[in-house]
Design a protein around this motif. Structure first.
Motif, PDB file in Angstrom:
ATOM      1  N   LYS A  17     -19.880   2.528 -24.779  1.00 51.72           N
ATOM      2  CA  LYS A  17     -21.215   2.993 -25.185  1.00 51.72           C
ATOM      3  C   LYS A  17     -22.205   2.793 -24.047  1.00 51.72           C
ATOM      4  O   LYS A  17     -23.254   3.426 -23.994  1.00 51.72           O
ATOM      5  CB  LYS A  17     -21.701   2.214 -26.421  1.00 51.72           C
TER       6      LYS A  17
ATOM      7  N   GLY B 196     -28.627  10.474 -23.133  1.00 47.24           N
ATOM      8  CA  GLY B 196     -28.146  11.572 -23.980  1.00 47.24           C
ATOM      9  C   GLY B 196     -26.656  11.824 -23.794  1.00 47.24           C
ATOM     10  O   GLY B 196     -26.120  12.826 -24.268  1.00 47.24           O
ATOM     11  N   TRP B 197     -25.997  10.922 -23.094  1.00 42.42           N
ATOM     12  CA  TRP B 197     -24.580  11.137 -22.792  1.00 42.42           C
ATOM     13  C   TRP B 197     -23.665  10.623 -23.902  1.00 42.42           C
ATOM     14  O   TRP B 197     -22.448  10.804 -23.821  1.00 42.42           O
ATOM     15  CB  TRP B 197     -24.201  10.455 -21.467  1.00 42.42           C
ATOM     16  N   HIS B 198     -24.238   9.963 -24.894  1.00 43.50           N
ATOM     17  CA  HIS B 198     -23.417   9.458 -26.008  1.00 43.50           C
ATOM     18  C   HIS B 198     -22.800  10.619 -26.786  1.00 43.50           C
ATOM     19  O   HIS B 198     -21.866  10.417 -27.556  1.00 43.50           O
ATOM     20  CB  HIS B 198     -24.275   8.603 -26.941  1.00 43.50           C
ATOM     21  N   LYS B 199     -23.322  11.835 -26.553  1.00 47.68           N
ATOM     22  CA  LYS B 199     -22.781  13.003 -27.267  1.00 47.68           C
ATOM     23  C   LYS B 199     -21.411  13.412 -26.739  1.00 47.68           C
ATOM     24  O   LYS B 199     -20.706  14.177 -27.381  1.00 47.68           O
ATOM     25  CB  LYS B 199     -23.762  14.181 -27.143  1.00 47.68           C
TER      26      LYS B 199
ATOM     27  N   ASN C  70     -27.256   2.228 -20.868  1.00 46.27           N
ATOM     28  CA  ASN C  70     -26.931   2.677 -22.226  1.00 46.27           C
ATOM     29  C   ASN C  70     -26.813   4.193 -22.192  1.00 46.27           C
ATOM     30  O   ASN C  70     -27.798   4.888 -21.895  1.00 46.27           O
ATOM     31  CB  ASN C  70     -28.050   2.231 -23.173  1.00 46.27           C
TER      32      ASN C  70
ATOM     33  N   TYR D 115     -14.048  10.328 -22.229  1.00 42.55           N
ATOM     34  CA  TYR D 115     -15.034  11.335 -22.608  1.00 42.55           C
ATOM     35  C   TYR D 115     -14.366  12.665 -22.956  1.00 42.55           C
ATOM     36  O   TYR D 115     -13.164  12.834 -22.769  1.00 42.55           O
ATOM     37  CB  TYR D 115     -16.072  11.531 -21.493  1.00 42.55           C
TER      38      TYR D 115
ATOM     39  N   GLN E 153     -26.746   6.276 -24.448  1.00 42.80           N
ATOM     40  CA  GLN E 153     -27.616   6.953 -25.417  1.00 42.80           C
ATOM     41  C   GLN E 153     -28.974   7.290 -24.773  1.00 42.80           C
ATOM     42  O   GLN E 153     -29.558   8.327 -25.062  1.00 42.80           O
ATOM     43  CB  GLN E 153     -27.821   6.056 -26.638  1.00 42.80           C
ATOM     44  N   ASP E 154     -29.441   6.418 -23.880  1.00 41.51           N
ATOM     45  CA  ASP E 154     -30.717   6.664 -23.193  1.00 41.51           C
ATOM     46  C   ASP E 154     -30.649   7.936 -22.352  1.00 41.51           C
ATOM     47  O   ASP E 154     -31.671   8.588 -22.106  1.00 41.51           O
ATOM     48  CB  ASP E 154     -31.075   5.489 -22.275  1.00 41.51           C
TER      49      ASP E 154
END
Lengths: 230, 114
Positions: free
Chosen positions: B36, B27-30, B22, B91, B24-25
């Protein structure tokens, strides 16, 4: 973790963790290619990741570079036929030395078709900028003309092949002084339509959006064995 | 001389395990627009000599397992990916450019001893 993240980011072709101010809209062509790849992966179809079927070109990296150029305003009265002048600038520095450029397509979004349905016919001129822009100079000195064409209806996005130019910029970054875009109005003798002309140019100025779609191939990630058979 | 096979349960043998990454775990979702996350999986498990031939092993793993039986200082064959597949990622880079890139060898499909 910091060290390992740095190594992986290099693998992704990044120097540091990106911190975008806002998410850019993803262009439809990239969305479609991404969805096609995901669908193929889900269904287990074998796919050549180094060939972009939708664009008909080799490559495994697609970048949509945003235009960083400025609109140009002349202190002198503009010529009657000139509708818009803009410098286009694309920063190619993210492209690594080992990457081979296989496509560079300039996209000029001239706005929705409805703007011009009853407007004057336009002509688009695109040339290389020859010398750096200096303060006090109204427009940068134009060099080689790349495109001179009428823009017929319907409008929307028009595309131009800039592969040779992008290759030259990529191998000689100091040559990348940008492009000079000029949109001219054809047949301006009828001054009765002048108010309409100004309206057309103002709307065009608001809606104009330029981007450069660059496709490149990293030979380290695209082995000859994965090439498509002709 | 026959080599004694160590007692190993089927559950501990080398095979692929599910691992969802994931973004988000991390911090790359930014900056990663899509996906996702993705099911990357991983390989884990024992590669006992007795099972080496049936665990999708390379000839090399078989020989290494054989040598380990003769000389325990030689490490056992280990559980590694034997088939990987790619993913695509969308990205944004530091210049706010949108990038679509294809990365090979991101998902573990099969494991074996090597």
């Amino acid at each position: 973790f910091q060290f390992q993240e740095h190594v992986f980011l290099q693998f992704l072709g990044l120097d540091k963790v990106p911190s975008p101010q806002k998410f850019q809209p993803v262009p439809s062509v990239l969305k479609k290619i991404f969805r096609d790849q995901e669908a193929a992966a889900t269904s287990g179809d074998s796919q050549d990741l180094c060939y972009i079927k939708d664009l008909g070109t080799r490559g495994n990296i697609l970048r949509l570079l945003l235009d960083q150029g400025l609109f140009l305003y002349s202190e002198k009265l503009p010529q009657a036929s000139s509708c818009l002048q803009k410098q286009l600038y694309f920063n190619l520095s993210a492209i690594q030395d080992k990457e081979q450029l296989t496509m560079a397509q300039l996209g000029l979004d001239l706005g929705p078709n409805t703007y011009y349905k009853q407007g004057p016919e336009l002509e688009l001129a695109l040339s290389l900028v020859q010398e750096p822009h200096v303060w006090g100079q109204s427009i940068p000195k134009p060099g080689k003309m790349l495109v001179l064409q009428s823009v017929p209806w319907p409008q929307g996005v028009v595309h131009f092949n800039l592969l040779d130019v992008a290759k030259d910029w990529n191998s000689n970054p100091q040559k990348n002084l940008g492009l000079l875009l000029e949109i001219l109005v054809k047949g301006t003798r009828d001054w009765g339509v002048n108010f309409q002309l100004q309206d057309t140019c103002a709307r065009l100025r608001q809606s104009l959006h330029a981007s450069l779609l660059v496709v490149s191939l990293n030979p380290e990630q695209c082995h000859p064995s994965s090439r498509r058979r002709r | 001389e026959a080599v004694l096979a160590p007692k190993t349960s089927c559950g501990s043998l080398c095979h692929h395990h599910q691992l969802f990454i994931n973004f988000q775990d991390l911090g790359w979702h930014k900056w990663i627009i899509a996906p996702k996350g993705f099911m990357a999986n991983y390989c884990h498990g024992d590669c006992p000599f007795s099972m080496t031939t049936s665990l999708n092993s390379s000839n090399y793993a078989f020989m290494q397992a054989l040598m380990h039986a003769v000389d325990p200082e030689i490490p056992q064959a280990v559980c590694i990916p034997t088939k990987l597949s790619p993913i695509s990622m969308l990205y944004q880079d530091n210049d706010d450019n949108v990038i679509l890139r294809h990365y090979e060898d991101m998902v573990v499909d099969e494991c074996g001893c090597g």
